[in-house]
Design a protein around this motif. Structure first.
Motif, PDB file in Angstrom:
ATOM      1  N   LEU A 103      19.877   6.525 -28.931  1.00  0.00           N
ATOM      2  CA  LEU A 103      18.795   5.823 -28.236  1.00  0.00           C
ATOM      3  C   LEU A 103      18.401   6.530 -26.958  1.00  0.00           C
ATOM      4  N   SER A 104      17.156   6.376 -26.577  1.00  0.00           N
ATOM      5  CA  SER A 104      16.729   6.804 -25.249  1.00  0.00           C
ATOM      6  C   SER A 104      17.147   5.706 -24.275  1.00  0.00           C
ATOM      7  N   PHE A 105      17.132   6.005 -22.982  1.00  0.00           N
ATOM      8  CA  PHE A 105      17.492   4.994 -21.986  1.00  0.00           C
ATOM      9  C   PHE A 105      16.515   3.819 -22.065  1.00  0.00           C
ATOM     10  N   GLY A 106      15.237   4.123 -22.311  1.00  0.00           N
ATOM     11  CA  GLY A 106      14.226   3.080 -22.416  1.00  0.00           C
ATOM     12  C   GLY A 106      14.497   2.154 -23.584  1.00  0.00           C
ATOM     13  N   ALA A 107      14.873   2.739 -24.741  1.00  0.00           N
ATOM     14  CA  ALA A 107      15.166   1.936 -25.922  1.00  0.00           C
ATOM     15  C   ALA A 107      16.405   1.075 -25.708  1.00  0.00           C
ATOM     16  N   ALA A 108      17.404   1.654 -25.035  1.00  0.00           N
ATOM     17  CA  ALA A 108      18.618   0.895 -24.738  1.00  0.00           C
ATOM     18  C   ALA A 108      18.315  -0.244 -23.761  1.00  0.00           C
ATOM     19  N   SER A 109      17.393   0.000 -22.826  1.00  0.00           N
ATOM     20  CA  SER A 109      16.990  -1.043 -21.870  1.00  0.00           C
ATOM     21  C   SER A 109      16.257  -2.168 -22.599  1.00  0.00           C
ATOM     22  N   LEU A 110      15.394  -1.808 -23.532  1.00  0.00           N
ATOM     23  CA  LEU A 110      14.679  -2.820 -24.315  1.00  0.00           C
ATOM     24  C   LEU A 110      15.678  -3.680 -25.080  1.00  0.00           C
ATOM     25  N   ARG A 111      16.684  -3.056 -25.642  1.00  0.00           N
ATOM     26  CA  ARG A 111      17.716  -3.800 -26.361  1.00  0.00           C
ATOM     27  C   ARG A 111      18.449  -4.747 -25.422  1.00  0.00           C
ATOM     28  N   TYR A 112      18.748  -4.265 -24.209  1.00  0.00           N
ATOM     29  CA  TYR A 112      19.476  -5.101 -23.250  1.00  0.00           C
ATOM     30  C   TYR A 112      18.671  -6.341 -22.868  1.00  0.00           C
ATOM     31  N   PHE A 113      17.425  -6.156 -22.482  1.00  0.00           N
ATOM     32  CA  PHE A 113      16.624  -7.292 -22.031  1.00  0.00           C
ATOM     33  C   PHE A 113      16.201  -8.199 -23.185  1.00  0.00           C
ATOM     34  N   SER A 114      16.204  -7.665 -24.409  1.00  0.00           N
ATOM     35  CA  SER A 114      15.914  -8.505 -25.572  1.00  0.00           C
ATOM     36  C   SER A 114      17.042  -9.502 -25.820  1.00  0.00           C
ATOM     37  N   LYS A 115      18.215  -9.196 -25.246  1.00  0.00           N
ATOM     38  CA  LYS A 115      19.342 -10.114 -25.397  1.00  0.00           C
ATOM     39  C   LYS A 115      19.054 -11.459 -24.720  1.00  0.00           C
ATOM     40  N   LEU A 116      18.127 -11.467 -23.776  1.00  0.00           N
ATOM     41  CA  LEU A 116      17.759 -12.725 -23.122  1.00  0.00           C
ATOM     42  C   LEU A 116      17.211 -13.707 -24.151  1.00  0.00           C
ATOM     43  N   LEU A 117      16.407 -13.192 -25.093  1.00  0.00           N
ATOM     44  CA  LEU A 117      15.873 -14.045 -26.148  1.00  0.00           C
ATOM     45  C   LEU A 117      16.980 -14.497 -27.098  1.00  0.00           C
ATOM     46  N   SER A 118      17.913 -13.597 -27.378  1.00  0.00           N
ATOM     47  CA  SER A 118      19.047 -13.972 -28.220  1.00  0.00           C
ATOM     48  C   SER A 118      19.872 -15.053 -27.540  1.00  0.00           C
ATOM     49  N   MET A 119      19.980 -14.946 -26.218  1.00  0.00           N
ATOM     50  CA  MET A 119      20.741 -15.918 -25.448  1.00  0.00           C
ATOM     51  C   MET A 119      20.050 -17.280 -25.453  1.00  0.00           C
ATOM     52  N   ILE A 120      18.728 -17.265 -25.318  1.00  0.00           N
ATOM     53  CA  ILE A 120      17.961 -18.512 -25.301  1.00  0.00           C
ATOM     54  C   ILE A 120      18.036 -19.220 -26.649  1.00  0.00           C
ATOM     55  N   THR A 121      17.891 -18.453 -27.717  1.00  0.00           N
ATOM     56  CA  THR A 121      17.888 -19.051 -29.055  1.00  0.00           C
ATOM     57  C   THR A 121      19.295 -19.317 -29.584  1.00  0.00           C
ATOM     58  N   VAL A 122      20.296 -18.671 -29.000  1.00  0.00           N
ATOM     59  CA  VAL A 122      21.696 -18.753 -29.427  1.00  0.00           C
ATOM     60  C   VAL A 122      21.896 -18.119 -30.808  1.00  0.00           C
ATOM     61  N   VAL A 123      21.072 -18.530 -31.756  1.00  0.00           N
ATOM     62  CA  VAL A 123      21.203 -17.998 -33.111  1.00  0.00           C
ATOM     63  C   VAL A 123      20.987 -16.490 -33.128  1.00  0.00           C
ATOM     64  N   GLY A 124      20.241 -15.981 -32.130  1.00  0.00           N
ATOM     65  CA  GLY A 124      19.995 -14.544 -32.072  1.00  0.00           C
ATOM     66  C   GLY A 124      21.268 -13.736 -31.963  1.00  0.00           C
ATOM     67  N   PHE A 125      22.310 -14.318 -31.331  1.00  0.00           N
ATOM     68  CA  PHE A 125      23.582 -13.626 -31.173  1.00  0.00           C
ATOM     69  C   PHE A 125      24.455 -13.702 -32.424  1.00  0.00           C
ATOM     70  N   ILE A 126      24.232 -14.739 -33.254  1.00  0.00           N
ATOM     71  CA  ILE A 126      25.074 -14.857 -34.443  1.00  0.00           C
ATOM     72  C   ILE A 126      24.394 -14.314 -35.695  1.00  0.00           C
ATOM     73  N   MET A 127      23.151 -13.840 -35.544  1.00  0.00           N
ATOM     74  CA  MET A 127      22.447 -13.253 -36.686  1.00  0.00           C
ATOM     75  C   MET A 127      23.197 -12.100 -37.353  1.00  0.00           C
ATOM     76  N   PRO A 128      23.942 -11.256 -36.582  1.00  0.00           N
ATOM     77  CA  PRO A 128      24.675 -10.160 -37.240  1.00  0.00           C
ATOM     78  C   PRO A 128      25.683 -10.637 -38.277  1.00  0.00           C
ATOM     79  N   ALA A 129      26.054 -11.903 -38.217  1.00  0.00           N
ATOM     80  CA  ALA A 129      27.037 -12.423 -39.172  1.00  0.00           C
ATOM     81  C   ALA A 129      26.438 -12.642 -40.554  1.00  0.00           C
ATOM     82  N   PHE A 130      25.101 -12.771 -40.628  1.00  0.00           N
ATOM     83  CA  PHE A 130      24.514 -13.079 -41.935  1.00  0.00           C
ATOM     84  C   PHE A 130      23.284 -12.267 -42.310  1.00  0.00           C
ATOM     85  N   THR A 131      22.754 -11.415 -41.412  1.00  0.00           N
ATOM     86  CA  THR A 131      21.593 -10.606 -41.772  1.00  0.00           C
ATOM     87  C   THR A 131      22.033  -9.359 -42.543  1.00  0.00           C
TER      88      THR A 131
END
Length: 270
Positions: free
Chosen positions: A86-114
């Motif tokens: 990843l570029s630093f920019g892409a890694a940053s996008l991934r980091y801040f996208s975690k805010l949405l995963s945190m808000i939805t909660v399900v975003g963090f557990i999606m790796p278990a079933f996607t």
């Protein structure tokens, strides 16, 4: 990890969780230093903490290791959809996208079933979390000239680089016919066991042991070493000579060997 079942090389959900907890402990341990910095700069501790967390995750995941310290301990790494660093920019996008995963909660557990073990933040940023050292099979599948990729040491391969400097193991017959596998990460094991092999044959493939053989690349001599791992049905040179269990044999560019029978023939290039 390579095989017909692509999910094998994706990082296990629980490894991802454990890695995140380890990183959290590391950042928590740095809290004292961060509080001192915040006090010295007369700014909010939470602002400094957020900046430190962002830089930690984004820098480490875009580094040559492609992983935070927690991920390195669990031997998993972050890549783009083709296995590239990843570029630093892409890694940053991934980091801040975690805010949405945190808000939805399900975003963090999606790796278990996607299917590709992606969280919401992975899907938004176009990233994958893989077992370290492996790139998706489709990045090489049936390609005469493999695309540019970056291995876990930060070295680039493919693209305009001459084929001679790219060490690859190429399937000539069988279920891996036309598939190229990079060997410059050190060694690559062939067999049916997804926990100990990188090229994984279908579970009930006849003539293939759980861990059949190992292929290593020697960068100094630009040669490959094939070692039988105590297989039941044998590892054979193209001449038909069978390697004894534990026996290693050096192959140069263009050398061929097969596992079980000639229906699983491979060639080394580089």
């Amino acid at each position: 990890m390579y095989g017909n079942r692509e999910q094998v090389y994706y990082a296990d959900f629980f490894k991802r969780v454990l890695a995140y907890l380890i990183d959290g402990i590391i950042l928590w341990g740095a809290g004292f230093v961060l509080s001192v910095i915040a006090g010295a700069l007369s700014i909010s501790y939470y602002l400094v903490s957020l900046a430190a967390s962002w830089l930690y995750f984004s820098y480490m995941e875009s580094s040559a290791k492609q992983a935070t310290l927690g991920k390195q301990l669990l031997q998993i790494a972050v890549t783009d959809l083709n296995g590239n660093r990843l570029s630093f920019g892409a890694a940053s996008l991934r980091y801040f996208s975690k805010l949405l995963s945190m808000i939805t909660v399900v975003g963090f557990i999606m790796p278990a079933f996607t299917e590709q073990k992606q969280g919401l933040h992975d899907r938004l940023a176009g990233t994958l979390v893989l077992r370290a050292g492996f790139v998706p099979t489709h990045a090489y599948e049936r390609s005469a000239a493999p695309p540019t990729v970056t291995d876990m040491s930060g070295n680039k391969h493919g693209g305009a680089v001459p084929a001679a400097v790219r060490p690859f193991l190429i399937g000539l017959t069988g279920e891996f016919s036309g598939v190229s596998f990079p060997v410059d990460g050190g060694e690559i094991a062939l067999g049916r066991d997804p926990d100990h092999c990188q090229i994984i044959f279908t579970r009930h493939t006849a003539g293939i042991s759980r861990k059949h053989c190992i292929v290593r690349f020697n960068a100094a001599s630009r040669s490959f070493v094939v070692t039988d791992a105590g297989s039941s049905y044998g590892t054979f040179l193209d001449s038909g000579a069978r390697l004894q269990p534990g026996q290693a044999f050096e192959l140069v560019d263009g050398g061929r060997f097969y596992v079980g029978d000639r229906g699983n023939l491979f060639e080394v290039k580089g």
